[in-house]
Write an enzyme that holds these catalytic residues in place. Sequence first.
Site, PDB file in Angstrom:
ATOM      1  N   SER A 149       0.847  -1.188   0.000  1.00 12.01           N
ATOM      2  CA  SER A 149       0.000   0.000   0.000  1.00 12.01           C
ATOM      3  C   SER A 149       0.882   1.237   0.000  1.00 12.01           C
ATOM      4  CB  SER A 149      -0.897   0.025   1.242  1.00 12.01           C
ATOM      5  OG  SER A 149      -1.581   1.258   1.359  1.00 12.01           O
ATOM      6  N   TYR A 165      -2.224  -1.042  10.268  1.00 16.01           N
ATOM      7  CA  TYR A 165      -2.294  -1.298   8.828  1.00 16.01           C
ATOM      8  C   TYR A 165      -1.084  -0.720   8.111  1.00 16.01           C
ATOM      9  CZ  TYR A 165      -3.927  -1.151   3.983  1.00 16.01           C
ATOM     10  OH  TYR A 165      -4.035  -1.294   2.620  1.00 16.01           O
TER      11      TYR A 165
END
Length: 258
Positions: A149, A165
């Site tokens: 990401s 995350y």
Amino acid sequence: MTAPRSPLAGKVAVVSGGGRGIGRMITEGLLRAGMSVYISSRKEFELDSAAAELAEFGSVYAVPADLATVEGVATLAATVSAREPHLHALINNAGANWGAPLDEFPAAAWDRVLSVNLKGLFMLTQALTSLLRAGATLHDPARVVNIGSIDGLRSPQPGMDNFSYSASKAGVHLLTQQLAGALAPHVLVNAIAPGLFPSKMTAGLLAAGESELAARIPLRRVGRPVDIAGITEFLLGPTSTYITGAVIPLDGGLNAHR
């Protein structure tokens, strides 16, 4: 005139989290390219429903498994091993997220997110390494593609309280580099770092106004299925055999021009 045969036709891939979001976009692209694809996630009904819909594009097999657990990884690896003598590609896409303010962020958010995003990715790659090596040749190595990401490339925007995350995705990027060295030359390992794509994970953000969010991206739009499917197919194809250990941003220029 007959369209040229895809170089991926006849190959076999595993896509974790392949039933929805980015994983489903990748799965459809690989099926259209002629690959057989095993998809996996925890939610059996949702997974079976996705497989039924994706079947119009090619051979897709649903294997319910919680890849955050040793048992779930073993289930998926055993199922694929029983059916396939070798594997050409593993797409580590399964992911979890958690958002909460700093003073409310629970320990469970670290346990769950790191178990799925980082530990599960490592365990599944480890469990399928022998099948990947069996599917590799000197001129056409097997491939592992990890979905990271852009939140693992730089600190997320203020208010994006996804501490576990973003840390897990930074770990995915570094683990990609380490695995690339450990599995060379038989298996190439690369990562894609997506920006904003429509998915269940980003539904809350997009509900607040897709056009406003797109205006902050240099290319003025969110990601499309063809974007993620295209870069994945490139990384699995014959023109990427000299690339390993790379982390490729796929974010419309957001990370470079923040």
